[in-house]
Design a protein around this motif. Structure first.
Motif, PDB file in Angstrom:
ATOM      1  N   MET A  34      -1.982 -13.394  20.615  1.00 44.56           N
ATOM      2  CA  MET A  34      -3.100 -13.241  21.568  1.00 44.56           C
ATOM      3  C   MET A  34      -4.330 -13.934  20.999  1.00 44.56           C
ATOM      4  SD  MET A  34      -5.078  -9.780  22.794  1.00 44.56           S
ATOM      5  CE  MET A  34      -3.788  -9.320  23.927  1.00 44.56           C
ATOM      6  N   PRO A  35      -4.996 -14.797  21.755  1.00 42.59           N
ATOM      7  CA  PRO A  35      -6.195 -15.449  21.251  1.00 42.59           C
ATOM      8  C   PRO A  35      -7.248 -14.406  20.907  1.00 42.59           C
ATOM      9  CG  PRO A  35      -5.417 -16.511  23.262  1.00 42.59           C
ATOM     10  CD  PRO A  35      -4.629 -15.263  23.099  1.00 42.59           C
ATOM     11  N   ASP A  36      -8.013 -14.676  19.872  1.00 34.86           N
ATOM     12  CA  ASP A  36      -9.024 -13.724  19.430  1.00 34.86           C
ATOM     13  C   ASP A  36     -10.342 -14.439  19.290  1.00 34.86           C
ATOM     14  OD1 ASP A  36     -10.281 -12.621  16.526  1.00 34.86           O
ATOM     15  OD2 ASP A  36      -9.953 -11.171  18.107  1.00 34.86           O
ATOM     16  N   SER A  37     -11.370 -13.896  19.945  1.00 37.28           N
ATOM     17  CA  SER A  37     -12.675 -14.539  19.928  1.00 37.28           C
ATOM     18  C   SER A  37     -13.620 -13.895  18.935  1.00 37.28           C
ATOM     19  CB  SER A  37     -13.289 -14.470  21.337  1.00 37.28           C
ATOM     20  OG  SER A  37     -13.444 -13.117  21.736  1.00 37.28           O
ATOM     21  N   THR A  38     -13.146 -12.868  18.224  1.00 33.69           N
ATOM     22  CA  THR A  38     -14.002 -12.163  17.275  1.00 33.69           C
ATOM     23  C   THR A  38     -13.898 -12.817  15.908  1.00 33.69           C
ATOM     24  OG1 THR A  38     -13.596 -10.123  18.468  1.00 33.69           O
ATOM     25  CG2 THR A  38     -14.522  -9.931  16.267  1.00 33.69           C
ATOM     26  N   SER A  39     -15.009 -13.108  15.286  1.00 37.10           N
ATOM     27  CA  SER A  39     -15.000 -13.739  13.974  1.00 37.10           C
ATOM     28  C   SER A  39     -14.941 -12.687  12.891  1.00 37.10           C
ATOM     29  CB  SER A  39     -16.258 -14.585  13.783  1.00 37.10           C
ATOM     30  OG  SER A  39     -16.312 -15.606  14.746  1.00 37.10           O
ATOM     31  N   ASP A  98      -6.408 -14.567   7.764  1.00 39.35           N
ATOM     32  CA  ASP A  98      -6.219 -15.123   6.427  1.00 39.35           C
ATOM     33  C   ASP A  98      -7.050 -14.334   5.416  1.00 39.35           C
ATOM     34  OD1 ASP A  98      -5.210 -16.901   4.527  1.00 39.35           O
ATOM     35  OD2 ASP A  98      -6.935 -18.239   4.732  1.00 39.35           O
ATOM     36  N   GLN A  99      -6.479 -14.066   4.247  1.00 42.11           N
ATOM     37  CA  GLN A  99      -7.089 -13.333   3.141  1.00 42.11           C
ATOM     38  C   GLN A  99      -7.073 -11.809   3.352  1.00 42.11           C
ATOM     39  OE1 GLN A  99     -10.803 -15.008   1.544  1.00 42.11           O
ATOM     40  NE2 GLN A  99     -10.444 -16.857   2.775  1.00 42.11           N
ATOM     41  N   ALA A 100      -6.399 -11.322   4.381  1.00 41.41           N
ATOM     42  CA  ALA A 100      -6.274  -9.875   4.555  1.00 41.41           C
ATOM     43  C   ALA A 100      -5.349  -9.303   3.482  1.00 41.41           C
ATOM     44  CB  ALA A 100      -5.721  -9.553   5.932  1.00 41.41           C
ATOM     45  N   ILE A 121       4.241  -5.215  16.331  1.00 44.38           N
ATOM     46  CA  ILE A 121       4.185  -6.673  16.458  1.00 44.38           C
ATOM     47  C   ILE A 121       3.167  -7.191  15.453  1.00 44.38           C
ATOM     48  CG2 ILE A 121       3.724  -8.625  17.974  1.00 44.38           C
ATOM     49  CD1 ILE A 121       4.412  -6.837  20.356  1.00 44.38           C
ATOM     50  N   VAL A 122       3.629  -7.948  14.486  1.00 41.64           N
ATOM     51  CA  VAL A 122       2.798  -8.483  13.417  1.00 41.64           C
ATOM     52  C   VAL A 122       2.545  -9.968  13.673  1.00 41.64           C
ATOM     53  CG1 VAL A 122       2.719  -9.050  10.957  1.00 41.64           C
ATOM     54  CG2 VAL A 122       3.611  -6.826  11.712  1.00 41.64           C
ATOM     55  N   CYS A 123       1.263 -10.345  13.722  1.00 49.59           N
ATOM     56  CA  CYS A 123       0.879 -11.741  13.931  1.00 49.59           C
ATOM     57  C   CYS A 123       0.112 -12.227  12.702  1.00 49.59           C
ATOM     58  CB  CYS A 123      -0.011 -11.883  15.172  1.00 49.59           C
ATOM     59  SG  CYS A 123       0.703 -11.184  16.666  1.00 49.59           S
ATOM     60  N   LEU A 124       0.626 -13.217  12.039  1.00 48.38           N
ATOM     61  CA  LEU A 124       0.020 -13.740  10.817  1.00 48.38           C
ATOM     62  C   LEU A 124      -0.900 -14.902  11.146  1.00 48.38           C
ATOM     63  CD1 LEU A 124       3.203 -13.653   8.556  1.00 48.38           C
ATOM     64  CD2 LEU A 124       1.393 -11.938   8.739  1.00 48.38           C
ATOM     65  N   GLY A 125      -2.197 -14.684  10.957  1.00 51.98           N
ATOM     66  CA  GLY A 125      -3.169 -15.703  11.309  1.00 51.98           C
ATOM     67  C   GLY A 125      -3.407 -15.719  12.810  1.00 51.98           C
ATOM     68  N   ARG A 126      -4.219 -16.678  13.238  1.00 49.25           N
ATOM     69  CA  ARG A 126      -4.540 -16.843  14.658  1.00 49.25           C
ATOM     70  C   ARG A 126      -4.106 -18.231  15.079  1.00 49.25           C
ATOM     71  NH1 ARG A 126     -10.681 -15.962  15.042  1.00 49.25           N
ATOM     72  NH2 ARG A 126     -10.585 -17.143  13.097  1.00 49.25           N
ATOM     73  N   SER A 127      -2.884 -18.319  15.593  1.00 46.27           N
ATOM     74  CA  SER A 127      -2.338 -19.632  15.920  1.00 46.27           C
ATOM     75  C   SER A 127      -3.164 -20.351  16.979  1.00 46.27           C
ATOM     76  CB  SER A 127      -0.887 -19.486  16.404  1.00 46.27           C
ATOM     77  OG  SER A 127      -0.817 -18.598  17.512  1.00 46.27           O
ATOM     78  N   LEU A 174      10.750 -14.496   7.044  1.00 43.70           N
ATOM     79  CA  LEU A 174      10.201 -14.906   8.337  1.00 43.70           C
ATOM     80  C   LEU A 174      10.674 -16.280   8.790  1.00 43.70           C
ATOM     81  CD1 LEU A 174       6.505 -13.640   8.143  1.00 43.70           C
ATOM     82  CD2 LEU A 174       8.548 -12.472   8.957  1.00 43.70           C
ATOM     83  N   ALA A 175      11.323 -17.004   7.903  1.00 46.89           N
ATOM     84  CA  ALA A 175      11.891 -18.312   8.252  1.00 46.89           C
ATOM     85  C   ALA A 175      10.863 -19.239   8.894  1.00 46.89           C
ATOM     86  CB  ALA A 175      13.094 -18.136   9.184  1.00 46.89           C
ATOM     87  N   GLY A 176       9.609 -19.149   8.429  1.00 43.19           N
ATOM     88  CA  GLY A 176       8.569 -20.033   8.918  1.00 43.19           C
ATOM     89  C   GLY A 176       7.876 -19.585  10.183  1.00 43.19           C
ATOM     90  N   HIS A 177       8.267 -18.454  10.736  1.00 38.74           N
ATOM     91  CA  HIS A 177       7.630 -17.944  11.947  1.00 38.74           C
ATOM     92  C   HIS A 177       6.353 -17.178  11.597  1.00 38.74           C
ATOM     93  CE1 HIS A 177      11.905 -18.414  13.200  1.00 38.74           C
ATOM     94  NE2 HIS A 177      11.345 -18.841  14.312  1.00 38.74           N
ATOM     95  N   SER A 178       5.430 -17.133  12.551  1.00 44.68           N
ATOM     96  CA  SER A 178       4.163 -16.439  12.306  1.00 44.68           C
ATOM     97  C   SER A 178       4.074 -15.090  13.008  1.00 44.68           C
ATOM     98  CB  SER A 178       2.985 -17.315  12.772  1.00 44.68           C
ATOM     99  OG  SER A 178       3.089 -17.591  14.159  1.00 44.68           O
TER     100      SER A 178
END
Length: 288
Positions: free
Chosen positions: A1-6, A131-133, A154-160, A204-208
Motif C-alpha cells: 500500500m502506498p504510504d504518504s507519511t514520512s 528501512d532501518q526498522a 502481511i509483512v511489507c519490507l520497505g515502500r515499493s 523470501l526468495a527476493g520478494h518484499s
C-alpha cells in the motif's frame, strides 16, 4: 500500500519519548450477543464502540493507534479474551507503519485467548517496515479445546511504491498457538535486512511482501483445501496451503501488498465458513 507519511526526522526521534501502550479487551456472550465487556488501556491504543456489521453474534473491534506509526523504542501490547461461546473479530483502520529504529528496538506483543466454543479472529491490515526498522513481534494464541481462530499477517519490507527497500534493520518474530493446552504451531526467526534469508529460496526468495494466514478449527474437507490452492496469484509469486489436522496455513510471497491483501481475503472467505461456521463479511476498514 502506498504510504504518504514520512518517517520521523533525527530531531523528532531525539525528542520522542517511547510509548508504552497497552490495550486489554474482554468479550462475553450475553443472550446471544457477543459483547465487549472489558476495555482498558494505557498509552495510545484504543478501541471505539463495538460494531455489528454481520449481526449480534459477532463483535467487530477496530484497534486504533493514534500516533499513526511506531518509532524506535515504542512498545505495544494487545491482550484480548473471548469468553465461552462468544465471537470477536479484531482489525485495524489502516496499515501499521514501523519507522526506523534510531538506536532503539520497537515491539508488539499480542496475546489472544478464546474459551469453550468461542471464536477469535485477528485481521489487521498490512504492516509496513521502513528501512532501518528494528522490531520484535510476539504473537500468542491460547484456545479452548473446541475454540476456533483465524489470524492473518502481511509483512511489507520497505515502500515499493516510493522506491524504498529494506536494506538495514531486522524483524524478529515469534508465533505460538495452543489448543486445549497442546502446542499446535511454533515459529520464530529473525529476518535481517541484507541477510541470507532475504534472497534464499528457503526464505523470501527476493520478494518484499510475505503474507501468512493461519486457521484453527475442524479439519477442512478436501474441496476447501483444493479451492485454497487454486486461488490465483500474480506471476512470479509463491503460494501454498497446508493442512495439519486442526490447523491450516496459507502463505504467499510476492512484491505487491495490495495483491497480498486480496489473496489473503480470498483465502479467509474460503476458510471462515469452514472453520467458524459463518459467512465471510469483509470488515469495512479493509475496503477504505
Amino acid at each position: 500500500m502506498p504510504d504518504s507519511t514520512s518517517p520521523a526526522t533525527p530531531h523528532e526521534a531525539s525528542a520522542h519519548s517511547a510509548w508504552q501502550a497497552r490495550l486489554r479487551l474482554g468479550f462475553a456472550l450475553d443472550a446471544g450477543v457477543s459483547r465487549l465487556v472489558e476495555r482498558t488501556h494505557s498509552g495510545p491504543l484504543r478501541v471505539q464502540k463495538p460494531l455489528y456489521p454481520e449481526g449480534e453474534g459477532v463483535c467487530h473491534a477496530i484497534i486504533i493507534h493514534p500516533p499513526g506509526g511506531v518509532v524506535g523504542g515504542d512498545q505495544l501490547a494487545v491482550n484480548a479474551t473471548v469468553g465461552d461461546g462468544a465471537h470477536a473479530l479484531l482489525t485495524s483502520p489502516g496499515a501499521a507503519k514501523w519507522y526506523r529504529a534510531n538506536g532503539h528496538v520497537s515491539g508488539q506483543h499480542v496475546a489472544l485467548r478464546a474459551g469453550a466454543g468461542a471464536a477469535i479472529e485477528w485481521l489487521p491490515q498490512e504492516s509496513i517496515f521502513f528501512d532501518q526498522a528494528c522490531v520484535r513481534l510476539r504473537h500468542e494464541v491460547e484456545l479452548a479445546t473446541d475454540a476456533s481462530y483465524i489470524g492473518c499477517d502481511i509483512v511489507c519490507l520497505g515502500r515499493s511504491a516510493s522506491g524504498e527497500t529494506f536494506n538495514t534493520g531486522s524483524i524478529a518474530q515469534h508465533v505460538q498457538i495452543r489448543r486445549g493446552g497442546k502446542l499446535l504451531w511454533w515459529e520464530q526467526g529473525v529476518l535481517a535486512a541484507g541477510g541470507a534469508l532475504m534472497a534464499s529460496p528457503l526464505g523470501l526468495a527476493g520478494h518484499s511482501v510475505c503474507a501468512t494466514l493461519i486457521g484453527v478449527g475442524p479439519p477442512l474437507v478436501p474441496a476447501v483445501l483444493a479451492a485454497l490452492r487454486e486461488i490465483k496469484v500474480p506471476a512470479g509469486a509463491a503460494f501454498g496451503a497446508t493442512q495439519m489436522k486442526s490447523l491450516v496455513v496459507v502463505r504467499l510471497l510476492c512484491g505487491d501488498s495490495e495483491a497480498a491483501r486480496h489473496i489473503m481475503l480470498a483465502a479467509w472467505q474460503l476458510l471462515r465458513p469452514a472453520l467458524l461456521g459463518c459467512d465471510a463479511v469483509v470488515p469495512r476498514s479493509w475496503n477504505t
